[in-house]
Enzyme design. Sequence first.
Site, PDB file in Angstrom:
ATOM      1  N   GLY A 266     -77.834 -56.404  39.308  1.00 18.05           N
ATOM      2  CA  GLY A 266     -77.164 -57.237  40.586  1.00 18.05           C
ATOM      3  C   GLY A 266     -78.246 -57.635  41.837  1.00 18.05           C
ATOM      4  O   GLY A 266     -79.842 -58.021  41.019  1.00 18.05           O
TER       5      GLY A 266
ATOM      6  N   GLY B 163     -73.850 -58.886  38.035  1.00 16.37           N
ATOM      7  CA  GLY B 163     -74.909 -59.300  37.765  1.00 16.37           C
ATOM      8  C   GLY B 163     -75.313 -60.639  36.820  1.00 16.37           C
ATOM      9  O   GLY B 163     -73.933 -60.304  36.301  1.00 16.37           O
TER      10      GLY B 163
ATOM     11  N   ILE C 156     -71.459 -41.476  30.608  1.00 15.83           N
ATOM     12  CA  ILE C 156     -72.699 -42.009  30.680  1.00 15.83           C
ATOM     13  C   ILE C 156     -73.543 -40.584  29.163  1.00 15.83           C
ATOM     14  O   ILE C 156     -73.468 -39.438  30.187  1.00 15.83           O
ATOM     15  CB  ILE C 156     -73.518 -42.610  30.747  1.00 15.83           C
ATOM     16  CG1 ILE C 156     -73.184 -44.095  32.073  1.00 15.83           C
ATOM     17  CG2 ILE C 156     -75.234 -42.651  30.661  1.00 15.83           C
ATOM     18  CD1 ILE C 156     -73.021 -44.604  33.372  1.00 15.83           C
TER      19      ILE C 156
ATOM     20  N   LYS D  35     -62.156 -47.835  41.383  1.00 16.59           N
ATOM     21  CA  LYS D  35     -63.138 -46.893  40.730  1.00 16.59           C
ATOM     22  C   LYS D  35     -64.326 -46.988  40.174  1.00 16.59           C
ATOM     23  O   LYS D  35     -64.461 -45.825  40.241  1.00 16.59           O
ATOM     24  CB  LYS D  35     -62.234 -47.964  39.093  1.00 16.59           C
ATOM     25  CG  LYS D  35     -60.562 -47.336  38.644  1.00 16.59           C
ATOM     26  CD  LYS D  35     -59.931 -47.950  37.595  1.00 16.59           C
ATOM     27  CE  LYS D  35     -58.985 -48.122  37.207  1.00 16.59           C
ATOM     28  NZ  LYS D  35     -58.348 -49.033  35.472  1.00 16.59           N
ATOM     29  N   THR D  36     -64.865 -47.977  40.717  1.00 13.46           N
ATOM     30  CA  THR D  36     -66.423 -48.120  40.716  1.00 13.46           C
ATOM     31  C   THR D  36     -66.561 -46.718  41.265  1.00 13.46           C
ATOM     32  O   THR D  36     -67.743 -45.910  41.026  1.00 13.46           O
ATOM     33  CB  THR D  36     -67.260 -49.632  40.978  1.00 13.46           C
ATOM     34  OG1 THR D  36     -65.946 -50.502  39.810  1.00 13.46           O
ATOM     35  CG2 THR D  36     -68.656 -49.318  40.748  1.00 13.46           C
TER      36      THR D  36
ATOM     37  N   TYR E 141     -63.171 -51.738  48.970  1.00 13.06           N
ATOM     38  CA  TYR E 141     -64.842 -51.621  49.180  1.00 13.06           C
ATOM     39  C   TYR E 141     -65.153 -50.726  50.708  1.00 13.06           C
ATOM     40  O   TYR E 141     -65.723 -49.879  49.984  1.00 13.06           O
ATOM     41  CB  TYR E 141     -65.531 -53.330  49.526  1.00 13.06           C
ATOM     42  CG  TYR E 141     -66.852 -52.590  49.859  1.00 13.06           C
ATOM     43  CD1 TYR E 141     -67.964 -52.916  48.656  1.00 13.06           C
ATOM     44  CD2 TYR E 141     -67.635 -53.168  50.505  1.00 13.06           C
ATOM     45  CE1 TYR E 141     -69.042 -52.627  48.115  1.00 13.06           C
ATOM     46  CE2 TYR E 141     -68.656 -52.886  51.028  1.00 13.06           C
ATOM     47  CZ  TYR E 141     -69.535 -53.319  49.179  1.00 13.06           C
ATOM     48  OH  TYR E 141     -71.088 -52.986  49.843  1.00 13.06           O
TER      49      TYR E 141
ATOM     50  N   THR F 132     -77.944 -58.019  53.491  1.00 12.84           N
ATOM     51  CA  THR F 132     -78.973 -58.565  53.100  1.00 12.84           C
ATOM     52  C   THR F 132     -79.110 -59.698  52.102  1.00 12.84           C
ATOM     53  O   THR F 132     -78.258 -60.584  51.581  1.00 12.84           O
ATOM     54  CB  THR F 132     -79.465 -56.725  51.521  1.00 12.84           C
ATOM     55  OG1 THR F 132     -79.335 -56.215  52.349  1.00 12.84           O
ATOM     56  CG2 THR F 132     -80.862 -57.453  51.222  1.00 12.84           C
TER      57      THR F 132
END
Length: 316
Positions: A18, A44, A69, A99-100, A153, A183
């Site tokens: 990203g 990304g 993972i 979910k993220t 978010y 940013t």
Amino acid sequence: MIKEINNMKKILVTGGAGFIGSHLCEFLLEKGEKVTCLDNLLTGSKNNIEKLFSNKNFYFSKMTINNPISYNGKFDQIYNLACPASPVHYQSDPINTIKTNTIGVINMLELAEKKNSRILQASTSEVYGDPLEHPQSESYLGNVNTIGPRSCYDEGKRVAETLFSDFHREKGVDIRIARIFNTYGPNMAEDDGRVISNFVLQALKNEAITIYGNGEQTRSFCYVSDTVDGLYKLMNKKDFIGPVNLGNPIEFSMNKLAKKIVDLTNSNSNLIYGELPLDDPKKRMPDIILARDKLDWKPKVHLSDGLKKTINYFKE
Ligand code: UDP
């Protein structure tokens, strides 16, 4: 073994392809670290990390953090940047965004617990919502709508901070929390709908500059190299977990920003005014006293210099 010989750290960067993640991967490789970059390439892009593939200390894996993972090796440090971050992107699939920030964050915290890694969460100024305190210091608890279009978010990042804190308290996971303010810089996605990418692209094409609302809402813009420097300093600081604001404490209205970008690009663009999106924060500016005291950090890049680099990037 390698680590014991030359002290090279093994670092996992999620969301490493990203905008901020790609700069962070490059910065860590320049420091001589071994970097594993994980990204599902939803927002990304491989283009952002293309030049890193020739580095033997760089590994890339296309993967979501929303599944557990399994990895045999060890990570000394994990930077968790995975999450769509521009309003257009995170609102395009809000359930995935949540979910993220919940399932994905738990997966990463469990990985950190298993591997005994230090883990840093890329949190956000959005945890302050539409702030009633100005500038925003870390002690401000925020003014956030739980059911609006930005909530996936804002509330997602808030619960991620809670998960980090509970894994720290309950399981002793070594955490860091950075609250990143707006940013900008090269590698921003062209289609992310953010104000700087929109204005620069519109100005370069001599198209109308789309100001939402009356343009008097404010943001404070930090150049990406300063943000990356702050993340690195927080990650490597002993005995300080944050949360800590990372942002530039110079406030700009969108009207002023538009005029500045028109000037810097020598553009013929006009300014046009449209509807302000729901729950769009009216002002935002970080209090960075904590970052100065604890991390000896403050932004170095002036907005004009950063914008020139960003303009050149979009020109190319
Ligand atoms: N904005 C704007 N025109 C655009 C894109 C954004 O006026 O083409 C405004 C937006 O409404 C907000 C500010 O610029 O007030 C910053 O928006 P951005 O999406 O970059 O980030 P945010 O801080 O809202 O997450």
